[in-house]
Scaffold this active site. Structure first.
Site, PDB file in Angstrom:
ATOM      1  N   ASN A 197      -6.684   2.693  16.097  1.00  0.00           N
ATOM      2  CA  ASN A 197      -5.847   1.901  16.990  1.00  0.00           C
ATOM      3  C   ASN A 197      -4.694   2.775  17.492  1.00  0.00           C
ATOM      4  O   ASN A 197      -3.862   3.220  16.706  1.00  0.00           O
ATOM      5  CB  ASN A 197      -5.333   0.676  16.248  1.00  0.00           C
ATOM      6  CG  ASN A 197      -6.487  -0.174  15.769  1.00  0.00           C
ATOM      7  OD1 ASN A 197      -7.233  -0.707  16.569  1.00  0.00           O
ATOM      8  ND2 ASN A 197      -6.663  -0.278  14.454  1.00  0.00           N
ATOM      9  N   CYS A 200      -7.709  -2.737  12.035  1.00  0.00           N
ATOM     10  CA  CYS A 200      -7.768  -1.887  10.844  1.00  0.00           C
ATOM     11  C   CYS A 200      -6.585  -0.922  10.797  1.00  0.00           C
ATOM     12  O   CYS A 200      -6.290  -0.232  11.769  1.00  0.00           O
ATOM     13  CB  CYS A 200      -9.065  -1.093  10.835  1.00  0.00           C
ATOM     14  SG  CYS A 200     -10.537  -2.122  10.716  1.00  0.00           S
ATOM     15  N   CYS A 202     -10.579 -11.156   7.018  1.00  0.00           N
ATOM     16  CA  CYS A 202     -10.129  -9.913   6.391  1.00  0.00           C
ATOM     17  C   CYS A 202      -8.994 -10.282   5.449  1.00  0.00           C
ATOM     18  O   CYS A 202      -7.947 -10.756   5.896  1.00  0.00           O
ATOM     19  CB  CYS A 202      -9.660  -8.934   7.474  1.00  0.00           C
ATOM     20  SG  CYS A 202      -9.024  -7.376   6.836  1.00  0.00           S
ATOM     21  N   CYS A 235       0.310  -1.092  -0.614  1.00  0.00           N
ATOM     22  CA  CYS A 235      -0.805  -0.276  -1.098  1.00  0.00           C
ATOM     23  C   CYS A 235      -0.248   0.997  -1.697  1.00  0.00           C
ATOM     24  O   CYS A 235       0.732   1.562  -1.192  1.00  0.00           O
ATOM     25  CB  CYS A 235      -1.760   0.064   0.055  1.00  0.00           C
ATOM     26  SG  CYS A 235      -3.238   0.980  -0.468  1.00  0.00           S
ATOM     27  N   GLU A 246      -0.797 -10.120   4.717  1.00  0.00           N
ATOM     28  CA  GLU A 246      -1.428 -10.618   5.934  1.00  0.00           C
ATOM     29  C   GLU A 246      -2.932 -10.763   5.741  1.00  0.00           C
ATOM     30  O   GLU A 246      -3.540 -10.071   4.919  1.00  0.00           O
ATOM     31  CB  GLU A 246      -1.147  -9.664   7.111  1.00  0.00           C
ATOM     32  CG  GLU A 246       0.316  -9.617   7.493  1.00  0.00           C
ATOM     33  CD  GLU A 246       0.608  -8.674   8.665  1.00  0.00           C
ATOM     34  OE1 GLU A 246       1.531  -8.977   9.438  1.00  0.00           O
ATOM     35  OE2 GLU A 246      -0.073  -7.642   8.791  1.00  0.00           O
ATOM     36  N   GLY A 276      -3.911  -3.362   0.840  1.00  0.00           N
ATOM     37  CA  GLY A 276      -4.226  -2.977  -0.524  1.00  0.00           C
ATOM     38  C   GLY A 276      -5.539  -2.236  -0.685  1.00  0.00           C
ATOM     39  O   GLY A 276      -6.400  -2.235   0.195  1.00  0.00           O
ATOM     40  N   GLU A 277      -5.670  -1.578  -1.832  1.00  0.00           N
ATOM     41  CA  GLU A 277      -6.904  -0.917  -2.271  1.00  0.00           C
ATOM     42  C   GLU A 277      -7.581  -1.861  -3.268  1.00  0.00           C
ATOM     43  O   GLU A 277      -7.121  -2.007  -4.408  1.00  0.00           O
ATOM     44  CB  GLU A 277      -6.576   0.429  -2.913  1.00  0.00           C
ATOM     45  CG  GLU A 277      -7.663   1.034  -3.793  1.00  0.00           C
ATOM     46  CD  GLU A 277      -9.018   1.169  -3.122  1.00  0.00           C
ATOM     47  OE1 GLU A 277     -10.016   0.664  -3.681  1.00  0.00           O
ATOM     48  OE2 GLU A 277      -9.086   1.783  -2.037  1.00  0.00           O
ATOM     49  N   CYS A 307      -2.116   5.044   7.695  1.00  0.00           N
ATOM     50  CA  CYS A 307      -2.249   3.607   7.494  1.00  0.00           C
ATOM     51  C   CYS A 307      -0.881   2.964   7.346  1.00  0.00           C
ATOM     52  O   CYS A 307      -0.108   3.319   6.452  1.00  0.00           O
ATOM     53  CB  CYS A 307      -3.102   3.324   6.256  1.00  0.00           C
ATOM     54  SG  CYS A 307      -3.373   1.565   5.974  1.00  0.00           S
ATOM     55  N   CYS A 337      -2.017   6.779   2.239  1.00  0.00           N
ATOM     56  CA  CYS A 337      -2.697   7.472   3.341  1.00  0.00           C
ATOM     57  C   CYS A 337      -1.753   7.567   4.542  1.00  0.00           C
ATOM     58  O   CYS A 337      -1.193   6.550   4.960  1.00  0.00           O
ATOM     59  CB  CYS A 337      -3.974   6.732   3.735  1.00  0.00           C
ATOM     60  SG  CYS A 337      -5.168   6.581   2.386  1.00  0.00           S
ATOM     61  N   SER A 395     -14.456   4.077   2.604  1.00  0.00           N
ATOM     62  CA  SER A 395     -13.621   4.569   3.700  1.00  0.00           C
ATOM     63  C   SER A 395     -13.501   6.083   3.558  1.00  0.00           C
ATOM     64  O   SER A 395     -12.662   6.576   2.803  1.00  0.00           O
ATOM     65  CB  SER A 395     -12.240   3.906   3.665  1.00  0.00           C
ATOM     66  OG  SER A 395     -12.354   2.519   3.893  1.00  0.00           O
ATOM     67  N   LEU A 396     -14.346   6.810   4.273  1.00  0.00           N
ATOM     68  CA  LEU A 396     -14.452   8.252   4.076  1.00  0.00           C
ATOM     69  C   LEU A 396     -13.501   9.018   4.994  1.00  0.00           C
ATOM     70  O   LEU A 396     -12.676   9.798   4.546  1.00  0.00           O
ATOM     71  CB  LEU A 396     -15.898   8.706   4.303  1.00  0.00           C
ATOM     72  CG  LEU A 396     -16.210  10.122   3.855  1.00  0.00           C
ATOM     73  CD1 LEU A 396     -16.158  10.248   2.341  1.00  0.00           C
ATOM     74  CD2 LEU A 396     -17.578  10.570   4.375  1.00  0.00           C
ATOM     75  N   HIS A 397     -13.674   8.865   6.300  1.00  0.00           N
ATOM     76  CA  HIS A 397     -12.784   9.407   7.331  1.00  0.00           C
ATOM     77  C   HIS A 397     -12.799  10.923   7.495  1.00  0.00           C
ATOM     78  O   HIS A 397     -12.233  11.439   8.456  1.00  0.00           O
ATOM     79  CB  HIS A 397     -11.340   8.940   7.126  1.00  0.00           C
ATOM     80  CG  HIS A 397     -11.190   7.454   7.025  1.00  0.00           C
ATOM     81  ND1 HIS A 397     -11.779   6.584   7.922  1.00  0.00           N
ATOM     82  CD2 HIS A 397     -10.544   6.672   6.123  1.00  0.00           C
ATOM     83  CE1 HIS A 397     -11.487   5.342   7.586  1.00  0.00           C
ATOM     84  NE2 HIS A 397     -10.752   5.364   6.489  1.00  0.00           N
ATOM     85  N   SER A 406     -14.296  -2.807  -0.063  1.00  0.00           N
ATOM     86  CA  SER A 406     -14.094  -1.435   0.409  1.00  0.00           C
ATOM     87  C   SER A 406     -13.202  -0.661  -0.550  1.00  0.00           C
ATOM     88  O   SER A 406     -12.472  -1.239  -1.356  1.00  0.00           O
ATOM     89  CB  SER A 406     -13.453  -1.446   1.802  1.00  0.00           C
ATOM     90  OG  SER A 406     -12.126  -1.938   1.727  1.00  0.00           O
TER      91      SER A 406
END
Length: 417
Positions: free
Chosen positions: A357, A400, A153, A160, A140, A221-222, A167, A164, A278-280, A255
């Protein structure tokens, strides 16, 4: 550096707040033999997509055209049609010899993405595309019009491998890496739609170009796990037209969840893209659970690499931080994040908190507004420029962490096969 909250270290009484632990919901996280979340860095072996003009350097394009029995200058004509007029339709290429046109286009511009469905929201200003690749894999991309810019995007992998738990994209694991041309084709197809008037209308005082101006590698994906193809795609994006898309490197954001060796490699590329980490979570205890790759490269290693990117390029780094209710939104975590960033200097970083989200009844839901505001306030007060990010496309599962091929998507793709 200690991950202990500053209030605890200073002896000040810490306010007791809930601590929700990360856990998968509705799916089982893949684990390795030791019971740790499985990380997939290598792409599974699958049939390669056909070689496309966007996979080749300008010199290679000339040689390929000659192999097809035409003079080398036809390569530049093809590139002009593709990168400037956004077409792969031989009927539009009247400057090519009619008798060889179809064969040349078939050999140089083979179809890569089949549009399965298109969803729109925000009065037509946000569009999510579902694409089927040559081997049936689904990816997508999300196109968004903002005042003064148009952002796409893009996906860099089908699925991926970073696993995580919050996600949606990572639930099914990694299907395969996307090719350079498959990444670029997402932009060309978006530009074609814009040129045809398919992305809402811009306001009278908006003088931005009517094509994609900004790219964020935040789709499926990463990106840094598909390093070579992503960087080759970036080179095509920034190559002047007609050899490429003529975009600005500064409008491209790459990213990562923290693949430290690849971050260091990116810093040496001498291409001034924007880098986003992308730390989080600022503490290893939580981030080990939230971002499984943290078991390889810890918070401080990732931040050191991010700071290194700034030192090499002079480009300010973005820290992406999904705010999740009672999981990573505690005031002490805002303080710890500020402390770790400031310890590496001032003026090198910007934090983008993103309200997760929400899903009704899930542990994975957005922080309360007052908690979000407090988190942002603490960072700003500590001298860290911080902006709560606008999330687009929630209604169409295009925001996201929401990009995933559903069973409904798979059924729609199968019906087209």
């Amino acid at each position: 550096m200690s991950d202990t909250p500053a209030s605890a270290r200073s002896g000040a009484p810490a306010k007791r707040t809930a601590q929700v632990r990360p856990a998968t919901e509705g799916w089982t996280q893949k684990k390795d033999a030791e019971g740790r979340p499985l990380l997939q860095f290598a792409s599974p072996k699958r049939g390669k997509p056909p070689v496309h003009l966007a996979d080749l350097t300008p010199a290679e394009r000339v040689e390929k055209v000659k192999e097809l029995g035409l003079p080398g200058f036809r390569a530049k004509q093809l590139a002009t049609h593709y990168f400037t007029h956004y077409t792969s339709d031989p009927a539009h290429m009247t400057d090519l010899p009619a008798g060889q046109r179809d064969e040349l286009v078939a050999g140089m511009l083979p179809p890569l993405l089949t549009e399965v469905r298109r969803l729109e929201t925000d009065r037509g200003d946000t569009i999510k595309f579902l694409w089927r690749l040559h081997d049936g894999a689904l990816v997508e991309s999300v196109l968004m019009r903002y005042p003064g810019r148009i952002t796409l995007c893009v996906s860099s992998q089908a699925g991926c491998g970073m696993n995580c738990p919050f996600c949606a994209t990572g639930q099914a694991g990694l299907t395969r890496n996307m090719s350079t041309a498959e990444i670029v084709e997402q932009i060309v197809r978006a530009n074609r739609l814009i040129a045809e008037g398919g992305l809402g209308g811009k306001k009278a005082d908006d003088h931005s170009m009517e094509r994609v101006s900004n790219i964020v590698f935040m789709g499926m994906g990463e990106p840094l796990a598909n390093y070579k193809r992503v960087m080759d795609a970036v080179r095509v994006m920034i190559a002047p037209q007609p050899e490429g898309l003529g975009m600005s490197a500064r409008g491209i954001t790459v990213s990562t969840v923290g693949l430290v060796p690849a971050i260091n490699k990116l810093a040496d590329e001498d291409i001034p893209v924007t880098f986003a980490l992308s730390l989080h979570a600022p503490d290893d205890q939580l981030r080990d659970e939230l971002i499984p790759v943290n078991s390889r490269w810890k918070v401080d290693e990732a931040l050191d690499a991010a700071r290194g990117y700034f030192e090499k390029t002079g480009r300010r780094v973005s820290i992406e931080y999904a705010l999740i209710k009672d999981m990573n939104d505690h005031p002490w975590r805002a303080d710890l994040l500020a402390e770790k960033l400031n310890a590496r200097g001032r003026g090198w970083v910007h934090v983008n908190p993103i309200p997760l989200n929400p899903t009704p009844g899930s542990i994975w839901t957005a922080s309360e507004k007052d908690v979000q505001d407090e988190f942002v306030r603490r960072l700003n007060d500590a001298g860290i420029p911080t902006t709560l990010r606008d999330t687009r496309g929630k209604e169409i599962d295009g925001a996201c962490g929401q990009l995933v091929a559903t069973t409904e998507d798979e059924a729609a793709a199968a019906a087209m096969a």
